[in-house]
Design a protein around this motif. Structure first.
Motif, PDB file in Angstrom:
ATOM      1  N   GLY A 148       0.874  -0.985   0.190  1.00  0.00           N
ATOM      2  CA  GLY A 148      -0.082   0.113  -0.032  1.00  0.00           C
ATOM      3  C   GLY A 148       0.924   1.273  -0.117  1.00  0.00           C
ATOM      4  O   GLY A 148       1.826   1.119  -0.058  1.00  0.00           O
ATOM      5  N   ASP A 149       0.177   2.281  -0.027  1.00  0.00           N
ATOM      6  CA  ASP A 149       1.070   3.595  -0.063  1.00  0.00           C
ATOM      7  C   ASP A 149       0.244   4.933   0.825  1.00  0.00           C
ATOM      8  O   ASP A 149      -0.999   5.054   0.471  1.00  0.00           O
ATOM      9  CB  ASP A 149       1.122   4.079  -1.398  1.00  0.00           C
ATOM     10  N   SER A 150       0.615   5.102   2.004  1.00  0.00           N
ATOM     11  CA  SER A 150      -0.045   5.798   2.890  1.00  0.00           C
ATOM     12  C   SER A 150      -0.270   7.060   2.464  1.00  0.00           C
ATOM     13  O   SER A 150      -1.189   7.997   2.571  1.00  0.00           O
ATOM     14  CB  SER A 150       0.708   5.947   4.512  1.00  0.00           C
ATOM     15  N   SER A 151       0.959   7.664   1.675  1.00  0.00           N
ATOM     16  CA  SER A 151       1.037   9.086   0.884  1.00  0.00           C
ATOM     17  C   SER A 151      -0.038   9.204   0.069  1.00  0.00           C
ATOM     18  O   SER A 151      -0.810  10.102  -0.120  1.00  0.00           O
ATOM     19  CB  SER A 151       2.429   9.587   0.776  1.00  0.00           C
ATOM     20  N   ASP A 152      -0.060   8.238  -0.942  1.00  0.00           N
ATOM     21  CA  ASP A 152      -1.409   8.238  -1.822  1.00  0.00           C
ATOM     22  C   ASP A 152      -2.593   7.812  -1.123  1.00  0.00           C
ATOM     23  O   ASP A 152      -3.657   7.977  -1.861  1.00  0.00           O
ATOM     24  CB  ASP A 152      -0.974   7.309  -2.980  1.00  0.00           C
ATOM     25  N   GLY A 180      -3.221  -1.630   0.025  1.00  0.00           N
ATOM     26  CA  GLY A 180      -2.591  -2.776  -0.056  1.00  0.00           C
ATOM     27  C   GLY A 180      -2.971  -3.976   0.777  1.00  0.00           C
ATOM     28  O   GLY A 180      -4.169  -3.966   1.070  1.00  0.00           O
ATOM     29  N   VAL A 181      -2.239  -4.842   0.996  1.00  0.00           N
ATOM     30  CA  VAL A 181      -2.695  -6.100   1.901  1.00  0.00           C
ATOM     31  C   VAL A 181      -2.187  -5.527   3.352  1.00  0.00           C
ATOM     32  O   VAL A 181      -1.195  -5.423   3.801  1.00  0.00           O
ATOM     33  CB  VAL A 181      -1.918  -7.424   1.479  1.00  0.00           C
ATOM     34  N   LYS A 182      -3.311  -5.489   4.180  1.00  0.00           N
ATOM     35  CA  LYS A 182      -3.127  -5.064   5.586  1.00  0.00           C
ATOM     36  C   LYS A 182      -2.266  -6.110   6.279  1.00  0.00           C
ATOM     37  O   LYS A 182      -2.358  -7.280   6.188  1.00  0.00           O
ATOM     38  CB  LYS A 182      -4.521  -5.241   6.325  1.00  0.00           C
ATOM     39  N   GLY A 183      -1.314  -5.603   7.116  1.00  0.00           N
ATOM     40  CA  GLY A 183      -0.207  -6.263   7.909  1.00  0.00           C
ATOM     41  C   GLY A 183       1.017  -6.695   7.048  1.00  0.00           C
ATOM     42  O   GLY A 183       1.739  -7.380   7.439  1.00  0.00           O
ATOM     43  N   ILE A 184       1.011  -6.681   5.651  1.00  0.00           N
ATOM     44  CA  ILE A 184       2.181  -6.825   4.802  1.00  0.00           C
ATOM     45  C   ILE A 184       2.829  -5.262   4.851  1.00  0.00           C
ATOM     46  O   ILE A 184       2.538  -4.482   4.089  1.00  0.00           O
ATOM     47  CB  ILE A 184       1.934  -7.461   3.643  1.00  0.00           C
ATOM     48  N   GLY A 185       4.273  -5.520   5.469  1.00  0.00           N
ATOM     49  CA  GLY A 185       5.030  -4.172   5.179  1.00  0.00           C
ATOM     50  C   GLY A 185       6.127  -4.272   4.066  1.00  0.00           C
ATOM     51  O   GLY A 185       6.138  -5.390   3.244  1.00  0.00           O
ATOM     52  N   GLU A 186       6.859  -3.310   3.957  1.00  0.00           N
ATOM     53  CA  GLU A 186       8.075  -3.387   2.906  1.00  0.00           C
ATOM     54  C   GLU A 186       8.726  -4.767   2.926  1.00  0.00           C
ATOM     55  O   GLU A 186       9.127  -5.328   1.976  1.00  0.00           O
ATOM     56  CB  GLU A 186       8.837  -2.193   2.985  1.00  0.00           C
TER      57      GLU A 186
END
Length: 289
Positions: free
Chosen positions: A189-193, A197-203
């Motif tokens: 996902g993209d917090s600035s836009d 994305g998929v909740k709970g999956i980070g970079e």
């Protein structure tokens, strides 16, 4: 005469907003005798001229967002909905900066319904056969466009400080290809836009999954080979994953054109000086030969 055409594609809004906020934070708006704030325009020109002096392009094109309503907001109304309205002092500078750019004989390109990124992506794919393309921006999303003959220059703090990327250096640093950046953003996902994305999956997890499976499709074909927790997260958020993938991809077939002949850098000093004097940009014209 230069042996090879080098086109600089400029993300106008990225330069303008950066210039505005770097001075507005201290309450400095540089207001001219007509009462019009010019801090963002002044900083934009400084960024532009500094980069032009540094990279010596033979051609320059400036791309702009044309309002906040785009095909992405139609797909997902919350897209960028977390952004504040532009500050009052910046609003009159949107038109003014384009007038200043025009006075340099630099084409302004933008298309309603699309973002500047989409215009940059489209022009990149049109021009990279005939020219080396250098994209000037502050926006990491553009890194997905890296390919042969295309480099990206990210503005860093101050003037003349850049992070430069080619497809090779990007892959060395990130461990994925530029194209996989779209899949990366779809997963995390993209917090600035403002898309999920998929909740709970980070970079970190997203990078590992892509290094193992290549693409979102490759990952979905191999869900039996990921951890139970990862599979559950992906299955639960499948719709968001697909949506985020569409939102993350820069659209490279927008209806914009700008040929090399239109973009050839030919500054008419008299025209530039007249406009700079009218806007009251001080001695900025001395920065460029």
């Amino acid at each position: 005469m230069m042996d090879k055409n080098k086109v600089m594609l400029v993300d106008g809004m990225a330069l303008l907003f950066r210039a505005y906020f770097s001075t507005a934070m201290s309450g400095y708006f540089r207001i001219n005798s007509k009462g019009v704030p010019t801090n963002a325009v002044h900083g934009f020109v400084r960024h532009l001229f500094t980069a032009m002096n540094h990279y010596q392009p033979s051609h320059v094109i400036c791309c702009w967002d044309m309002g906040s309503s785009t095909f992405r907001t139609e797909m997902f109304p919350d897209y960028k909905a977390n952004r504040d309205a532009p500050p009052t002092e910046l609003i009159p500078q949107f038109d003014l900066v384009k007038e200043v750019t025009s006075s340099l004989n630099i084409p302004n390109v933008g298309l309603k319904g699309y973002e500047a990124d989409d215009c940059i992506g489209t022009l990149t794919s049109n021009l990279r056969e005939d020219a080396e393309v250098v994209i000037l921006t502050g926006d990491q999303d553009i890194l997905q466009l890296l390919t042969e003959n295309v480099s990206v220059v990210l503005l860093k703090k101050g003037y003349g400080n850049y992070a430069e990327y080619t497809a090779e250096t990007f892959t060395e640093e990130k461990g994925i290809t530029p194209e996989q950046m779209i899949d990366l953003k779809a997963l995390m996902g993209d917090s600035s836009d403002n898309y999920p994305g998929v909740k709970g999956i980070g970079e970190k997890t997203a990078l590992k999954l892509l290094q193992a499976h290549g693409t979102i499709e490759g990952l979905l074909d191999n869900l039996d080979n990921v951890t139970k927790s990862q599979r559950e997260k992906i299955e639960r958020d499948m719709e968001n994953l697909r949506l985020s993938h569409q939102l993350a991809r820069i659209y490279c077939e927008a209806d914009v054109t700008c040929g090399l002949d239109e973009a050839l850098l030919t500054i008419d000093r008299a025209l530039m000086m007249e406009k700079f004097k009218e806007v009251e940009l001080g001695k900025l014209h001395d920065m460029i030969s």
